[in-house]
Design a protein around this motif. Structure first.
Motif, PDB file in Angstrom:
ATOM      1  N   ASN A  12      43.563  44.917  45.267  1.00  0.00           N
ATOM      2  CA  ASN A  12      43.069  44.060  44.535  1.00  0.00           C
ATOM      3  C   ASN A  12      41.400  43.111  44.490  1.00  0.00           C
ATOM      4  O   ASN A  12      40.816  42.365  45.257  1.00  0.00           O
ATOM      5  CB  ASN A  12      43.718  42.392  44.453  1.00  0.00           C
ATOM      6  CG  ASN A  12      45.101  42.343  43.814  1.00  0.00           C
ATOM      7  OD1 ASN A  12      45.652  42.665  43.054  1.00  0.00           O
ATOM      8  ND2 ASN A  12      46.002  41.799  44.146  1.00  0.00           N
ATOM      9  N   GLN A  24      50.647  47.521  43.113  1.00  0.00           N
ATOM     10  CA  GLN A  24      50.883  46.448  43.930  1.00  0.00           C
ATOM     11  C   GLN A  24      50.999  45.977  45.799  1.00  0.00           C
ATOM     12  O   GLN A  24      52.251  46.583  45.151  1.00  0.00           O
ATOM     13  CB  GLN A  24      51.527  44.818  43.082  1.00  0.00           C
ATOM     14  CG  GLN A  24      51.258  44.714  41.395  1.00  0.00           C
ATOM     15  CD  GLN A  24      49.080  43.946  42.276  1.00  0.00           C
ATOM     16  OE1 GLN A  24      49.479  43.172  42.649  1.00  0.00           O
ATOM     17  NE2 GLN A  24      48.273  44.448  40.577  1.00  0.00           N
ATOM     18  N   LEU A  44      42.121  48.624  42.825  1.00  0.00           N
ATOM     19  CA  LEU A  44      42.924  48.344  42.466  1.00  0.00           C
ATOM     20  C   LEU A  44      44.809  47.259  42.758  1.00  0.00           C
ATOM     21  O   LEU A  44      44.951  45.925  42.737  1.00  0.00           O
ATOM     22  CB  LEU A  44      43.688  48.351  40.822  1.00  0.00           C
ATOM     23  CG  LEU A  44      42.550  49.191  39.855  1.00  0.00           C
ATOM     24  CD1 LEU A  44      42.953  50.197  38.594  1.00  0.00           C
ATOM     25  CD2 LEU A  44      41.675  47.738  39.315  1.00  0.00           C
TER      26      LEU A  44
END
Length: 256
Positions: A169, A130, A166
């Motif tokens: 996002n 993230q 990923l």
């Protein structure tokens, strides 16, 4: 049958043909893994340098088709947004490709096997990084450098690219367009890099060119049949098979 290389017998060539057909099928069905399948599969019987040479033309042609399928307008928009990552991937592929011939054969098996196993396990456990907007720019440079280095040495920068998208996002609807651009431009750099490195030469280019045929046949079959089975289950089975093949490459590197 033409003698593409003194290292290739008709039986081994047919084995390479079958592995590439399988890789093309998986790429057509679920959109990934052709280089990983070719590397881990052909590496069982074929020397590492010849494996790297063999994947070049199939990667270039298949990725060009992926860009065409996603649409050139979408590709242009993807390049505008991710140009830093694309730039550093392309540069590092060119640079890293020059070191392939200086790596001993047993070490090369490990170089090929470790990324296959590591990247497949990461996808199997579902880990995804993230990244906040504040860290996006340095992440693009670092992730691109790692992916490009892996691409130049082992011919595969797809799984790191998926993790990169990923982490940002990236909407699922635009992921295929972005991947098409990165894979397409990266494959051209791989071709240029191995023309310069000598991996792709008069003795190996015919082998690589011949493997375009099973790659395209496999992709066509994957496009036609991919919607007839559970894609997630098929993806996971493919990843586990690649883990086993990658472990075997590592074993060969360690045991000689």
């Amino acid at each position: 049958m033409p003698e593409f290389s003194p290292l290739l017998t008709p039986t081994i060539f047919l084995f390479a043909f079958a592995v590439t057909l399988l890789g093309g099928f998986v790429k057509g069905a679920v959109g990934f893994a052709m280089p990983l399948i070719m590397i881990s599969g052909m590496g069982i019987l074929i020397p590492p340098e010849l494996v790297i040479a063999g994947i070049v033309f199939p990667i270039v042609i298949s990725n060009a088709l992926q860009v065409a399928r996603s649409g050139f307008g979408n590709a242009q928009a993807a390049l505008k947004e991710h140009w830093r990552y694309v730039l550093v991937v392309c540069v590092m592929i060119l640079v890293a490709a020059q070191f392939v011939r200086s790596i001993p054969g047993n070490v090369m098996f490990i170089v090929l096997g470790v990324p296959v196993v590591g990247l497949c396990i990461i996808q199997l456990i579902g880990w995804r990084p993230q990244i906040t907007p504040r860290w996006r720019r340095p992440f693009e440079w670092v992730a691109g450098a790692l992916a490009g280095t892996l691409g130049g040495l082992a011919g595969t920068w797809g799984p790191p690219t998926v993790l990169y998208l990923l982490a940002l996002n990236t909407p699922r609807t635009s992921q295929m367009s972005v991947q098409g651009v990165i894979y397409g431009l990266g494959s051209v750099m791989l071709l240029l890099g191995h023309l310069q490195s000598g991996i792709l030469n008069a003795q190996t280019w015919g082998f690589s060119a011949a493997l375009v045929v099973p790659a395209l046949v496999g992709m066509w079959l994957g496009f036609r049949l991919g919607d007839r089975f559970d894609q997630e289950r098929f993806r996971r089975v493919t990843l586990w098979v690649l883990v086993i093949a990658g472990v075997n490459l590592i074993r060969r590197g360690l045991m000689g």
